[in-house]
Design a protein around this motif. Sequence first.
Motif: not given
Length: 260
Positions: A69, A89, A93
Motif C-alpha cells: 500500500y 490496484t 494503490p
Amino acid sequence: MDIFRLDRGTAPLLISLPHDGSHIPPGIAARMRPAARRSPDTDWHVARLYAPLAQALGASLLRPLASRYVVDLNRPADGHALYPGRRETGLVPTIGFDGEPLYLGPDGEPDAAEVQRRVNAYWRPYHEALQQELARLRARHGRVVLWEGHSIRSRVPMLFEGRLPDLNLGTADGASCAPGLQHRLESLLDAQDRYDSVVNGRFKGGYITRHYGRPGDGVDAVQLELAQCNYMDEESFAWDEAKATTLREAIEPLLRACLD
C-alpha cells in the motif's frame, strides 16, 4: 526504518518477495481507513514459507518491510498498467483487492509529488538491491534464476472469477525464462496431484518477472503465485504450520529444478 532485508546466498538463485512487507508508516496510516491499516492484501508469511528453503538451497532471499500500500514494488515506476483493460490496484494503490477505498477521503490520497517520494524512498532501493544481487550471482555462476514468490487470497472477485488455482506459475508467456526451464517446471507441476496448477493464466508475472527475466543475458525469471488457503487462514491471516510444511514439499522440487 530499514527498507528491505537481503540474506545473501551462494547458489545461482535469488528469491524475491516484493509483497511480503506489511508495515505502513504512521503518517500514511493516519489517512487510511481502519481496515486498510491492517494491510490485508499483503502476501502474508511468504518469507516464513520460503526462508527454510532458501537456507537449505543456499539461495539469496530479498524482501521489503513496507506494505504494498505504500508502493507496489512489482509495478513499473512510471505506473503503467500490467494488464491493460483489467482493473488493477496500481503503483501506489488507492483501492484494495476488495475494490474499497484505502484512504479516508480523496484529500488523503497521495498526489503526484508524494507518489514520486515513495518511489524514491522505497521502490528504487529495493530494485537497486535486486539488480546488484542478480549481478553478483550472475558474475559468480554465469547464469542466475530470479524466483518471484507471491501469494493471494484464493477468491478475489475484483481480479478473477471463481477460485484461483493453488499454484500459478508465470513466465510472461515464456519470455522471461528459457524454454527448457519452463518445461521442467510444468512437468513437475503435472507430476504432483496434491495441488491444482496453471501456467501463464491470470498471473503471468508482474513487472519484476517481465523486466529482469532475460534468458538470453543469463537471467531466468519465474513467478509463483500461491493461493493462501494452502498455508494460512485467509480470514485471520493466521499461519498454518501443517499446511505450510506440505506446501513447502511441493515448492522445493521447483526451486531445485531452477538450480539444476
